[in-house]
Design a protein around this motif. Structure first.
Motif, PDB file in Angstrom:
ATOM      1  N   VAL A  94      -1.517  38.008  59.771  1.00  0.00           N
ATOM      2  CA  VAL A  94      -0.515  37.165  59.118  1.00  0.00           C
ATOM      3  C   VAL A  94       0.806  37.890  58.840  1.00  0.00           C
ATOM      4  N   TRP A  95       0.879  39.175  59.179  1.00  0.00           N
ATOM      5  CA  TRP A  95       2.126  39.924  59.010  1.00  0.00           C
ATOM      6  C   TRP A  95       2.877  39.846  60.321  1.00  0.00           C
ATOM      7  N   GLY A  96       4.114  39.381  60.270  1.00  0.00           N
ATOM      8  CA  GLY A  96       4.867  39.289  61.505  1.00  0.00           C
ATOM      9  C   GLY A  96       6.292  38.848  61.263  1.00  0.00           C
ATOM     10  N   LEU A  97       6.982  38.634  62.364  1.00  0.00           N
ATOM     11  CA  LEU A  97       8.386  38.258  62.320  1.00  0.00           C
ATOM     12  C   LEU A  97       8.547  36.861  61.722  1.00  0.00           C
ATOM     13  N   LYS A  98       9.479  36.743  60.791  1.00  0.00           N
ATOM     14  CA  LYS A  98       9.777  35.466  60.146  1.00  0.00           C
ATOM     15  C   LYS A  98      11.275  35.227  60.243  1.00  0.00           C
ATOM     16  N   LYS A  99      11.637  33.966  60.119  1.00  0.00           N
ATOM     17  CA  LYS A  99      13.056  33.599  60.079  1.00  0.00           C
ATOM     18  C   LYS A  99      13.304  32.841  58.785  1.00  0.00           C
ATOM     19  N   PHE A 100      14.376  33.199  58.121  1.00  0.00           N
ATOM     20  CA  PHE A 100      14.759  32.480  56.916  1.00  0.00           C
ATOM     21  C   PHE A 100      16.270  32.515  56.821  1.00  0.00           C
ATOM     22  N   MET A 101      16.865  31.350  56.766  1.00  0.00           N
ATOM     23  CA  MET A 101      18.322  31.212  56.656  1.00  0.00           C
ATOM     24  C   MET A 101      19.044  32.070  57.703  1.00  0.00           C
ATOM     25  N   GLY A 102      18.551  32.003  58.930  1.00  0.00           N
ATOM     26  CA  GLY A 102      19.210  32.693  60.033  1.00  0.00           C
ATOM     27  C   GLY A 102      18.910  34.175  60.153  1.00  0.00           C
ATOM     28  N   LYS A 103      18.176  34.721  59.198  1.00  0.00           N
ATOM     29  CA  LYS A 103      17.832  36.145  59.258  1.00  0.00           C
ATOM     30  C   LYS A 103      16.391  36.292  59.746  1.00  0.00           C
ATOM     31  N   GLU A 104      16.148  37.341  60.535  1.00  0.00           N
ATOM     32  CA  GLU A 104      14.790  37.651  60.972  1.00  0.00           C
ATOM     33  C   GLU A 104      14.316  38.888  60.234  1.00  0.00           C
ATOM     34  N   TYR A 105      13.070  38.876  59.821  1.00  0.00           N
ATOM     35  CA  TYR A 105      12.497  40.021  59.113  1.00  0.00           C
ATOM     36  C   TYR A 105      10.983  39.947  59.228  1.00  0.00           C
ATOM     37  N   ASP A 106      10.301  41.066  58.969  1.00  0.00           N
ATOM     38  CA  ASP A 106       8.841  41.078  58.949  1.00  0.00           C
ATOM     39  C   ASP A 106       8.362  40.687  57.566  1.00  0.00           C
ATOM     40  N   MET A 108       9.916  34.621  69.200  1.00  0.00           N
ATOM     41  CA  MET A 108       8.964  35.048  68.172  1.00  0.00           C
ATOM     42  C   MET A 108       7.559  35.049  68.774  1.00  0.00           C
ATOM     43  N   THR A 109       6.858  36.132  68.575  1.00  0.00           N
ATOM     44  CA  THR A 109       5.513  36.237  69.117  1.00  0.00           C
ATOM     45  C   THR A 109       4.541  35.483  68.214  1.00  0.00           C
ATOM     46  N   ALA A 110       3.524  34.940  68.839  1.00  0.00           N
ATOM     47  CA  ALA A 110       2.503  34.215  68.079  1.00  0.00           C
ATOM     48  C   ALA A 110       1.665  35.220  67.287  1.00  0.00           C
ATOM     49  N   LEU A 111       1.192  34.782  66.151  1.00  0.00           N
ATOM     50  CA  LEU A 111       0.318  35.634  65.344  1.00  0.00           C
ATOM     51  C   LEU A 111      -1.063  35.660  65.985  1.00  0.00           C
ATOM     52  N   THR A 112      -1.749  36.786  65.873  1.00  0.00           N
ATOM     53  CA  THR A 112      -3.117  36.898  66.373  1.00  0.00           C
ATOM     54  C   THR A 112      -4.049  36.865  65.169  1.00  0.00           C
ATOM     55  N   LEU A 113      -4.636  35.698  64.925  1.00  0.00           N
ATOM     56  CA  LEU A 113      -5.489  35.504  63.757  1.00  0.00           C
ATOM     57  C   LEU A 113      -6.940  35.784  64.136  1.00  0.00           C
ATOM     58  N   PRO A 114      -7.761  36.191  63.163  1.00  0.00           N
ATOM     59  CA  PRO A 114      -9.182  36.402  63.462  1.00  0.00           C
ATOM     60  C   PRO A 114      -9.844  35.080  63.862  1.00  0.00           C
ATOM     61  N   GLU A 115     -10.904  35.190  64.653  1.00  0.00           N
ATOM     62  CA  GLU A 115     -11.594  34.004  65.167  1.00  0.00           C
ATOM     63  C   GLU A 115     -12.547  33.412  64.141  1.00  0.00           C
ATOM     64  N   THR A 116     -12.567  32.075  64.067  1.00  0.00           N
ATOM     65  CA  THR A 116     -13.563  31.424  63.215  1.00  0.00           C
ATOM     66  C   THR A 116     -14.934  31.615  63.871  1.00  0.00           C
ATOM     67  N   GLY A 117     -15.968  31.590  63.028  1.00  0.00           N
ATOM     68  CA  GLY A 117     -17.322  31.791  63.523  1.00  0.00           C
ATOM     69  C   GLY A 117     -17.725  33.256  63.565  1.00  0.00           C
ATOM     70  N   LYS A 118     -16.767  34.146  63.336  1.00  0.00           N
ATOM     71  CA  LYS A 118     -17.046  35.596  63.323  1.00  0.00           C
ATOM     72  C   LYS A 118     -16.906  36.095  61.885  1.00  0.00           C
ATOM     73  N   PRO A 119     -17.456  37.298  61.603  1.00  0.00           N
ATOM     74  CA  PRO A 119     -17.277  37.836  60.244  1.00  0.00           C
ATOM     75  C   PRO A 119     -15.786  37.999  59.916  1.00  0.00           C
ATOM     76  N   ALA A 120     -15.416  37.628  58.696  1.00  0.00           N
ATOM     77  CA  ALA A 120     -14.034  37.817  58.243  1.00  0.00           C
ATOM     78  C   ALA A 120     -13.777  39.319  58.112  1.00  0.00           C
ATOM     79  N   PRO A 121     -12.555  39.762  58.429  1.00  0.00           N
ATOM     80  CA  PRO A 121     -12.254  41.189  58.272  1.00  0.00           C
ATOM     81  C   PRO A 121     -12.497  41.651  56.827  1.00  0.00           C
TER      82      PRO A 121
END
Length: 158
Positions: A108-120, A1-14
Motif C-alpha cells: 500500500v506504499w506507493g506513488l500518490k498524486k494530490f493537488m498536482g504533486k506526486e509523492y510516496d 503510476m505503477t499499480a500497487l502489488t497487494l497480497p493475495e486473498t486466500g493466502k496468509p496475511a503478511p
C-alpha cells in the motif's frame, strides 16, 4: 503510476510486529481467533482519516458481534497516535509504521498524486483477515464516510 502489488486473498496475511499508541508491541498473530479489519490510512488527525476512524469507533459493538477487531495503521509515531485517540475518543488500537515496512509488505506504499504533486505515501486500503490469519478480502476503493458500513457488509458475506 505503477499499480500497487497487494497480497493475495486466500493466502496468509503478511505477519508484522510494531508499536501501538501506548508504545506496546503488537503482532498480527496476537489476534488469532478473531477477524481483523486492518486499515491503512495516510495521517492521523486529518479530515478523511478522522471520519474513517470515528465510523469504526461508532461501529465497535457491531464489529464485536462479528468477532472482529479494527486496527488502524499509518506512518505516524505513537505520540501522534495517542493524541488522535484522545481527541476522537477512539476505542481501538492504532499502529505505528514510521518506516512504512508494513505498508510495503501489504503493497500500500506507493506513488500518490494530490493537488498536482506526486509523492510516496500510504494508499487508503483495508484488509480483512480471518480467525486463522488468512487474508479473505481487500477493499481497494475506500470511502471514508461509509467505510464502517462497507466493512460490516463484507463481514456479513464471509
Amino acid at each position: 503510476m505503477t499499480a500497487l502489488t497487494l497480497p493475495e486473498t486466500g493466502k496468509p496475511a503478511p505477519e508484522f510486529t510494531t508499536l501501538n499508541q501506548r508504545e506496546e508491541t503488537v503482532s498480527l498473530k496476537d489476534y488469532r481467533g478473531k477477524k481483523v479489519v486492518l486499515y491503512f490510512y495516510p495521517k492521523a488527525m486529518t479530515p478523511g482519516c478522522t471520519t474513517q476512524a470515528c465510523g469504526l469507533r461508532d461501529s465497535k459493538a457491531e464489529l464485536e458481534k462479528r468477532n472482529t477487531v479494527a486496527l488502524g495503521i499509518s506512518p505516524d509515531a505513537p505520540k501522534r497516535l495517542v493524541k488522535f485517540i484522545e481527541k476522537e475518543n477512539l476505542n481501538f488500537d492504532l499502529l505505528s509504521d514510521e518506516d512504512h515496512a508494513i505498508a510495503d509488505q501489504y503493497g500500500v506504499w506507493g506513488l500518490k498524486k494530490f493537488m498536482g504533486k506526486e509523492y510516496d505515501g500510504i494508499h487508503r486500503i483495508t484488509f480483512i483477515i480471518d480467525e486463522e490469519g488468512k487474508l479473505v478480502h481487500v477493499m481497494e476503493k475506500v470511502k471514508t464516510k461509509s467505510h464502517h458500513d462497507d466493512v460490516l457488509a463484507v463481514l456479513d458475506t464471509l
